[in-house]
Design a protein around this motif. Structure first.
Motif, mmCIF file in Angstrom:
data_model
loop_
_atom_site.group_PDB
_atom_site.id
_atom_site.type_symbol
_atom_site.label_atom_id
_atom_site.label_comp_id
_atom_site.label_asym_id
_atom_site.label_seq_id
_atom_site.Cartn_x
_atom_site.Cartn_y
_atom_site.Cartn_z
ATOM 1 N N GLN A 211 0.840 -1.193 -0.155
ATOM 2 C CA GLN A 211 0.068 0.055 -0.050
ATOM 3 C C GLN A 211 0.920 1.153 -0.147
ATOM 4 O O GLN A 211 2.192 1.404 0.623
ATOM 5 C CB GLN A 211 -1.017 0.114 1.253
ATOM 6 C CG GLN A 211 -1.703 1.191 1.251
ATOM 7 C CD GLN A 211 -2.880 1.104 0.329
ATOM 8 O OE1 GLN A 211 -2.684 1.178 -1.130
ATOM 9 N NE2 GLN A 211 -4.194 0.865 0.591
ATOM 10 N N THR A 212 0.402 2.350 -0.724
ATOM 11 C CA THR A 212 1.064 3.673 -0.622
ATOM 12 C C THR A 212 0.651 4.641 -0.046
ATOM 13 O O THR A 212 -0.649 4.890 0.199
ATOM 14 C CB THR A 212 1.075 4.145 -2.184
ATOM 15 O OG1 THR A 212 1.863 2.779 -2.806
ATOM 16 C CG2 THR A 212 1.907 5.057 -2.273
ATOM 17 N N ALA A 213 1.413 5.598 0.740
ATOM 18 C CA ALA A 213 0.866 6.647 1.386
ATOM 19 C C ALA A 213 1.771 8.089 0.751
ATOM 20 O O ALA A 213 3.036 7.665 0.316
ATOM 21 C CB ALA A 213 1.065 6.611 2.902
ATOM 22 N N GLN A 214 0.978 9.064 0.826
ATOM 23 C CA GLN A 214 1.727 10.288 0.299
ATOM 24 C C GLN A 214 1.461 11.414 0.867
ATOM 25 O O GLN A 214 0.260 11.436 1.626
ATOM 26 C CB GLN A 214 1.219 10.298 -1.286
ATOM 27 C CG GLN A 214 1.978 11.623 -2.169
ATOM 28 C CD GLN A 214 1.258 11.690 -3.328
ATOM 29 O OE1 GLN A 214 0.544 12.532 -3.519
ATOM 30 N NE2 GLN A 214 1.890 10.941 -4.363
ATOM 31 N N CYS A 215 2.165 12.328 1.100
ATOM 32 C CA CYS A 215 2.074 13.902 1.606
ATOM 33 C C CYS A 215 2.653 14.858 1.040
ATOM 34 O O CYS A 215 3.794 14.524 0.261
ATOM 35 C CB CYS A 215 2.418 13.646 3.229
ATOM 36 S SG CYS A 215 4.140 13.693 3.504
ATOM 37 N N THR A 216 2.316 16.174 1.168
ATOM 38 C CA THR A 216 3.177 17.301 0.687
ATOM 39 C C THR A 216 3.677 18.003 1.669
ATOM 40 O O THR A 216 3.113 18.076 2.711
ATOM 41 C CB THR A 216 2.279 18.139 -0.202
ATOM 42 O OG1 THR A 216 1.823 17.476 -1.272
ATOM 43 C CG2 THR A 216 2.847 19.187 -0.673
ATOM 44 N N LEU A 217 5.001 18.519 1.695
ATOM 45 C CA LEU A 217 5.725 19.149 2.646
ATOM 46 C C LEU A 217 5.843 20.448 1.921
ATOM 47 O O LEU A 217 6.684 20.523 0.982
ATOM 48 C CB LEU A 217 7.151 18.526 3.018
ATOM 49 C CG LEU A 217 6.930 17.197 3.645
ATOM 50 C CD1 LEU A 217 8.333 16.765 4.128
ATOM 51 C CD2 LEU A 217 6.067 17.248 4.721
ATOM 52 N N GLY A 218 5.336 21.575 2.634
ATOM 53 C CA GLY A 218 5.148 22.827 1.998
ATOM 54 C C GLY A 218 6.161 23.747 2.540
ATOM 55 O O GLY A 218 6.947 23.295 3.673
#
Length: 381
Positions: A211-218
């Motif tokens: 399974q894949t998880a994703q996030c954005t770091l701004g």
């Protein structure tokens, strides 16, 4: 008069007794077999005026090999099962766990076990074979969008961000990427020091389910800036906040009130006000004191403890002076600005009548400049 021949499917139950359909009682030459075809002789009992009969039982036998295909799959994935005998019907005993379509494609719905079947039919005969599949759960990694906070003085990140996907290291493998480029991290946590889109693919090493998880770091920053009120002594005092860097992630509030997107506040109270500008991305809150200069429009010296004296309150009362006049320009009182004391509406110990009175204020503004302000107020009795 037993019917002959009798055609049955292999394994069917043979319901033939020792009494013929027309009531003749007798015995059979041997026990019936539901797997091997044979001819049987019926001998009537004596004294019934009946003759014997033969009965041929023909057995129809179907052959069906085992179902071919794996028995393991993951939630949300599919496998294909097959059988060398065409024309059969696929079915699942638990479609909440796994479904199977007419072509033998199995879809894992939820973790658990399901029994799948394949059935062929010929005339009234049918044969079914079974295949058990195990649907394995997917890992459930989690990543949360976050922001690096910039030091407004150095322009550098205040700290790194630790990404933890909430899956234990034991029994799992991890592949991390940033902006689709591989990262060297092989465990469940990654220390990020750059903005971008981060992704982790988590695989259960025992089942192979991924399974894949994703996030954005701004990037964000605590605001810096100033807050000023409009021209001193205006009836509607407006406070305006100016912050840097310019961002739509800031919210503002006045004196602990509700947060708002606008940096402008109308009808600010006389005296000290506290303005806050906060970064909604978690990089901190700027607090700014703002002093609003105004004066009471009236006072009521009746001894009830409310508005019994008149004065102007200033943040810096040093060097400031107030002069109060009647409508003819006669000086009635001079006093220092103060929030604790003021003019009581008397002149030489005598109470003055209800009327409008004028004042002249000499003071320094928030930039230190010498200013003079003139206006009038009402004495009410």
């Amino acid at each position: 008069n037993f019917p002959t021949p009798l055609n049955i499917c292999s394994g069917d139950i043979i319901n033939i007794g020792n009494t013929s359909p027309n009531g003749v009682v007798g015995t059979w030459s041997s026990a019936f077999s539901n797997t091997v075809g044979a001819t049987y002789t019926f001998t009537p009992n004596a004294g019934q005026c009946a003759v014997g009969q033969t009965l041929t039982i023909a057995i129809r036998t179907l052959s069906l090999p085992a179902i071919a295909g794996t028995s393991q799959l993951c939630e949300g994935t599919s496998i294909t099962l097959s059988n060398t005998v065409p024309g059969g019907i696929w079915a699942s005993n638990n479609t909440a766990i796994a479904t199977i379509d007419a072509s033998g494609t199995v879809l894992g719905i939820a973790a658990g076990t399901a029994i799948l079947s394949y059935t062929i039919a010929s005339g009234s005969c049918s044969l079914t074979v079974f295949h058990t599949v195990n649907v394995h759960p997917l890992p459930k990694p989690k990543l949360t969008d976050q922001n690096f906070c910039i030091d407004s003085k150095t322009g550098l990140f205040i700290s790194d961000i630790i990404l933890n996907c909430a899956i234990p290291n034991s029994g799992y493998s991890f592949v991390w990427t940033r902006n689709s480029l591989p990262l060297p991290t092989t465990g469940n946590s990654h220390v990020a020091d750059e903005a971008g889109i981060y992704e982790v693919v988590v695989t259960n090493t025992a089942t192979g389910c991924s399974q894949t998880a994703q996030c954005t770091l701004g990037i964000s920053a605590m605001p810096t800036g100033t807050a000023v009120a409009t021209e001193d002594f205006q009836n509607n005092q407006i406070i305006t906040v100016t912050v840097s860097p310019v961002s739509n992630s800031y919210l503002f509030r006045l004196n602990g009130g509700p947060w708002q997107q606008s940096p402008v506040f109308s009808n600010a109270s006389e005296g000290e006000n506290i303005v806050e500008a906060t970064d909604t991305k978690g990089c901190g809150t700027l607090t700014l004191p703002v002093y609003v200069l105004n004066y009471p429009r009236f006072f009521t010296p009746n001894g009830d403890g409310y508005n019994d004296t008149w004065n102007v309150s200033l943040p810096d009362e040093n060097g400031s002076e107030i002069y109060i006049f009647d409508r003819m320009g006669k000086l009635l009182k001079s006093l220092k600005p103060s929030k604790d004391s003021g003019w009581d509406g008397t002149y030489n110990g005598k109470m003055l009548p209800a009327s409008d009175y004028w004042f002249q204020l000499h003071y320094r503004d928030y930039q230190g400049g010498e200013k003079e302000f003139k206006a009038h107020f009402s004495l009410k009795r």
